[in-house]
Motif scaffolding. Structure first.
Motif, PDB file in Angstrom:
ATOM      1  N   ASP A   1      27.070  31.830  54.188  1.00  0.00           N
ATOM      2  CA  ASP A   1      27.901  32.689  53.320  1.00  0.00           C
ATOM      3  C   ASP A   1      29.019  31.945  52.950  1.00  0.00           C
ATOM      4  O   ASP A   1      29.798  31.283  53.787  1.00  0.00           O
ATOM      5  N   ARG A   2      29.497  32.331  51.782  1.00  0.00           N
ATOM      6  CA  ARG A   2      30.725  31.986  51.017  1.00  0.00           C
ATOM      7  C   ARG A   2      31.916  32.941  51.435  1.00  0.00           C
ATOM      8  O   ARG A   2      31.715  34.162  51.435  1.00  0.00           O
ATOM      9  N   ILE A   3      33.242  32.565  51.447  1.00  0.00           N
ATOM     10  CA  ILE A   3      34.077  33.286  51.522  1.00  0.00           C
ATOM     11  C   ILE A   3      34.524  34.040  50.007  1.00  0.00           C
ATOM     12  O   ILE A   3      34.588  33.545  49.161  1.00  0.00           O
ATOM     13  N   LYS A   4      34.860  35.308  50.285  1.00  0.00           N
ATOM     14  CA  LYS A   4      34.891  35.998  49.043  1.00  0.00           C
ATOM     15  C   LYS A   4      36.227  36.232  48.721  1.00  0.00           C
ATOM     16  O   LYS A   4      37.100  36.713  49.627  1.00  0.00           O
ATOM     17  N   LEU A   5      36.900  35.858  47.319  1.00  0.00           N
ATOM     18  CA  LEU A   5      38.167  35.920  47.222  1.00  0.00           C
ATOM     19  C   LEU A   5      38.167  36.783  45.576  1.00  0.00           C
ATOM     20  O   LEU A   5      37.418  36.769  44.883  1.00  0.00           O
ATOM     21  N   GLY A   6      39.218  37.544  45.548  1.00  0.00           N
ATOM     22  CA  GLY A   6      39.571  38.358  44.411  1.00  0.00           C
ATOM     23  C   GLY A   6      40.476  37.562  43.677  1.00  0.00           C
ATOM     24  O   GLY A   6      41.285  36.583  44.194  1.00  0.00           O
ATOM     25  N   SER A   7      40.503  37.911  42.188  1.00  0.00           N
ATOM     26  CA  SER A   7      41.583  37.009  41.375  1.00  0.00           C
ATOM     27  C   SER A   7      42.000  38.077  40.362  1.00  0.00           C
ATOM     28  O   SER A   7      41.032  38.896  39.825  1.00  0.00           O
ATOM     29  N   VAL A   8      42.918  38.026  39.890  1.00  0.00           N
ATOM     30  CA  VAL A   8      43.590  38.611  38.683  1.00  0.00           C
ATOM     31  C   VAL A   8      44.524  37.674  37.952  1.00  0.00           C
ATOM     32  O   VAL A   8      45.157  36.847  38.370  1.00  0.00           O
ATOM     33  N   GLY A   9      43.822  37.666  36.671  1.00  0.00           N
ATOM     34  CA  GLY A   9      44.006  36.600  35.607  1.00  0.00           C
ATOM     35  C   GLY A   9      43.161  35.409  35.888  1.00  0.00           C
ATOM     36  O   GLY A   9      42.285  35.400  36.776  1.00  0.00           O
ATOM     37  N   ASP A  10      43.374  34.295  35.175  1.00  0.00           N
ATOM     38  CA  ASP A  10      42.508  33.180  34.956  1.00  0.00           C
ATOM     39  C   ASP A  10      43.222  31.934  34.766  1.00  0.00           C
ATOM     40  O   ASP A  10      44.604  32.153  34.574  1.00  0.00           O
ATOM     41  N   GLY A  11      42.600  30.867  34.988  1.00  0.00           N
ATOM     42  CA  GLY A  11      43.302  29.576  34.720  1.00  0.00           C
ATOM     43  C   GLY A  11      42.687  28.504  35.518  1.00  0.00           C
ATOM     44  O   GLY A  11      41.548  28.658  36.219  1.00  0.00           O
ATOM     45  N   PRO A  12      43.195  27.077  35.450  1.00  0.00           N
ATOM     46  CA  PRO A  12      42.593  26.346  36.187  1.00  0.00           C
ATOM     47  C   PRO A  12      42.697  26.201  37.852  1.00  0.00           C
ATOM     48  O   PRO A  12      41.197  25.700  38.481  1.00  0.00           O
ATOM     49  N   VAL A  13      43.312  26.776  38.437  1.00  0.00           N
ATOM     50  CA  VAL A  13      43.167  27.103  39.962  1.00  0.00           C
ATOM     51  C   VAL A  13      42.128  28.086  40.076  1.00  0.00           C
ATOM     52  O   VAL A  13      41.127  27.668  41.006  1.00  0.00           O
ATOM     53  N   VAL A  14      41.729  29.085  39.560  1.00  0.00           N
ATOM     54  CA  VAL A  14      40.614  30.125  39.775  1.00  0.00           C
ATOM     55  C   VAL A  14      39.477  29.083  39.354  1.00  0.00           C
ATOM     56  O   VAL A  14      38.622  29.228  40.367  1.00  0.00           O
ATOM     57  N   ALA A  15      39.545  28.433  38.456  1.00  0.00           N
ATOM     58  CA  ALA A  15      38.077  27.799  37.894  1.00  0.00           C
ATOM     59  C   ALA A  15      37.938  26.590  39.054  1.00  0.00           C
ATOM     60  O   ALA A  15      36.725  26.347  39.564  1.00  0.00           O
ATOM     61  N   ALA A  16      39.111  25.864  39.608  1.00  0.00           N
ATOM     62  CA  ALA A  16      38.890  24.891  40.507  1.00  0.00           C
ATOM     63  C   ALA A  16      38.605  25.625  42.033  1.00  0.00           C
ATOM     64  O   ALA A  16      37.529  24.976  42.584  1.00  0.00           O
ATOM     65  N   LEU A  17      38.742  26.765  42.272  1.00  0.00           N
ATOM     66  CA  LEU A  17      38.394  27.407  43.480  1.00  0.00           C
ATOM     67  C   LEU A  17      36.854  27.831  43.438  1.00  0.00           C
ATOM     68  O   LEU A  17      36.026  27.460  44.222  1.00  0.00           O
ATOM     69  N   ARG A  18      36.326  28.158  42.110  1.00  0.00           N
ATOM     70  CA  ARG A  18      34.862  28.330  41.913  1.00  0.00           C
ATOM     71  C   ARG A  18      34.216  27.020  42.027  1.00  0.00           C
ATOM     72  O   ARG A  18      33.078  27.053  42.943  1.00  0.00           O
TER      73      ARG A  18
ATOM     74  N   THR B   1      34.468  24.511  44.047  1.00  0.00           N
ATOM     75  CA  THR B   1      34.684  24.162  45.259  1.00  0.00           C
ATOM     76  C   THR B   1      33.251  24.333  46.034  1.00  0.00           C
ATOM     77  O   THR B   1      32.953  23.592  46.967  1.00  0.00           O
ATOM     78  N   GLY B   2      32.680  25.440  45.738  1.00  0.00           N
ATOM     79  CA  GLY B   2      31.380  26.074  46.333  1.00  0.00           C
ATOM     80  C   GLY B   2      31.589  26.856  47.582  1.00  0.00           C
ATOM     81  O   GLY B   2      30.748  27.322  48.424  1.00  0.00           O
ATOM     82  N   ALA B   3      32.857  26.777  48.109  1.00  0.00           N
ATOM     83  CA  ALA B   3      33.185  27.367  49.535  1.00  0.00           C
ATOM     84  C   ALA B   3      33.732  28.768  49.357  1.00  0.00           C
ATOM     85  O   ALA B   3      33.641  29.562  50.207  1.00  0.00           O
ATOM     86  N   VAL B   4      34.055  29.313  48.083  1.00  0.00           N
ATOM     87  CA  VAL B   4      34.392  30.595  47.751  1.00  0.00           C
ATOM     88  C   VAL B   4      33.678  31.196  46.721  1.00  0.00           C
ATOM     89  O   VAL B   4      33.130  30.603  45.645  1.00  0.00           O
ATOM     90  N   GLU B   5      33.482  32.636  46.828  1.00  0.00           N
ATOM     91  CA  GLU B   5      32.937  33.445  45.809  1.00  0.00           C
ATOM     92  C   GLU B   5      34.027  34.225  45.205  1.00  0.00           C
ATOM     93  O   GLU B   5      34.695  35.073  45.846  1.00  0.00           O
ATOM     94  N   VAL B   6      34.579  34.122  44.032  1.00  0.00           N
ATOM     95  CA  VAL B   6      35.622  34.613  43.299  1.00  0.00           C
ATOM     96  C   VAL B   6      35.076  35.703  42.528  1.00  0.00           C
ATOM     97  O   VAL B   6      34.241  35.702  41.481  1.00  0.00           O
ATOM     98  N   GLU B   7      35.737  36.820  42.642  1.00  0.00           N
ATOM     99  CA  GLU B   7      35.310  38.014  42.142  1.00  0.00           C
ATOM    100  C   GLU B   7      36.753  38.655  41.152  1.00  0.00           C
ATOM    101  O   GLU B   7      37.525  38.883  41.734  1.00  0.00           O
ATOM    102  N   ARG B   8      36.199  38.790  40.172  1.00  0.00           N
ATOM    103  CA  ARG B   8      37.536  39.248  39.261  1.00  0.00           C
ATOM    104  C   ARG B   8      37.759  40.513  39.042  1.00  0.00           C
ATOM    105  O   ARG B   8      37.087  41.440  39.193  1.00  0.00           O
TER     106      ARG B   8
END
Length: 349
Positions: free
Chosen positions: A47-64, A66-73
């Motif tokens: 299981d990957r850690i689930k993170l939420g995001s508001v907005g977008d950019g290089p940080v959110v893209a880099a988090l995706r 990593t493969g360690a987190v699942e980013v939900e917008r």
């Protein structure tokens, strides 16, 4: 094979396979545990850690990446924060231009620390890349193959050993009590038939049933939905398997020698085997249990059968790993069988 031994073995085998309740508790009941636990824990460790995001950019893209987190917008900050407050998200990344804010749940400090470390690490790495300055401290990551097991790799040997223990104990105890109460043993003795012939034929049936159990367990666990992968030294588990049958068959002999009714024998067998299965790690690892509990576990035959079966079925250990489980199981069998032979009786007093 002499005639009385063959006749008794065939009669016992027919009696065993005619009894639907016995078949259920021997094959279906332990297999149910394998299927249920196998399905429950099939995704554990992945299981990957689930993170939420508001907005977008290089940080959110880099988090995706990593493969360690699942980013939900989320479209709005309030919607994302509501998920964090409800405990559905461990954290929410808010990106506004070059500003990154992590909103994390304070109730789970372990996950909060993991999330904070991930976001902070990614942000710092991007800052270094943007500044064009080389980092002062070099960092490298390498993958190491560890000895941890997937859930099905751990569950199959443990639940199989537990199922064999149940089958061997009940397979020895209940027939002995029933035959003594119905004076079948007395008739066999007058035949005359030796104790060795009677117990040997019953043991042959128990071993045959255990082999069918093992084949069935491995076949089900190897299905794609579970994904069991046997090691190259799986065949070294055979001595542990056979000695485990003997150890629990001797317990059944002892129970059958003491108990006067089938109900008493069934209760005594359950009292012995069920707590032992939890103390021996058949269902869950006990490495984190208190020291005194681990010490108790180390004297139980099921613990050494579990460890031996796991070492060879899935861990791929060599001959050197045979010594401890085989020595413990053999010693246990000899001691308990000796006691059982001293209290054994052909008929009720």
């Amino acid at each position: 094979m002499n005639s009385p031994f063959k006749s008794l073995s065939l009669a016992m085998a027919k009696g065993f396979f005619r009894e639907k309740t016995t078949l259920f508790f021997t094959f279906i009941f332990p297999l149910m545990f394998l299927v249920v636990f196998g399905l429950l824990f099939s995704d554990s460790g992945t299981d990957r850690i689930k993170l939420g995001s508001v907005g977008d950019g290089p940080v959110v893209a880099a988090l995706r990446e990593t493969g360690a987190v699942e980013v939900e917008r989320y479209d709005t900050l309030d919607a994302g924060l509501a998920e964090v407050r409800d405990g559905d998200l461990p954290g929410l990344v808010e990106v506004t231009g070059d500003r990154v804010v992590l909103h994390f749940a304070a109730s789970d400090q372990a996950r909060a620390g993991t999330v904070r470390g991930l976001v902070q690490g990614v942000t710092q790495e991007l800052n270094v890349a943007a500044s064009g300055q080389p980092p002062k401290f070099a960092f490298a990551a390498t993958q190491v193959e560890d000895s941890s097991l997937k859930a099905i790799q751990y569950l199959t040997p443990g639940i199989l050993s537990w199922g064999i223990a149940i089958s061997a104990v009940f397979g020895a105890a209940l027939p002995l009590v029933s035959w003594r109460r119905k004076q079948v043993l007395r008739k066999l003795r007058l035949a005359p038939v030796s104790t060795t012939t009677v117990l040997g034929s019953r043991l042959l049936v128990t071993i045959t049933v255990a082999i069918v159990q093992a084949v069935l367990f491995v076949a089900v666990a190897s299905l794609p939905v579970f994904g069991l992968a046997l090691s190259g030294t799986w065949w070294l588990s055979i001595p542990v398997f056979l000695l485990g049958i003997l150890a629990f068959f001797s317990i059944g002999m002892l129970v059958g020698a003491f108990c006067k009714t089938e109900e008493a024998a069934s209760g005594a067998a359950n009292i012995l085997v069920l707590p032992m299965s939890f103390l021996s790690g058949s269902f869950f690892p006990i490495e984190n249990a208190p020291g005194w509990l681990r010490a108790v576990s180390n004297v139980l035959p099921l613990r050494h059968m579990n460890d031996g079966m796991t070492d060879f079925l899935v861990r791929g250990k060599g001959f050197e790993a045979l010594l401890v489980p085989c020595a413990v199981l053999l010693g246990f069998t000899l001691v308990v069988s000796f006691i059982a032979s001293k209290v054994f009786s052909w008929e009720d007093n």
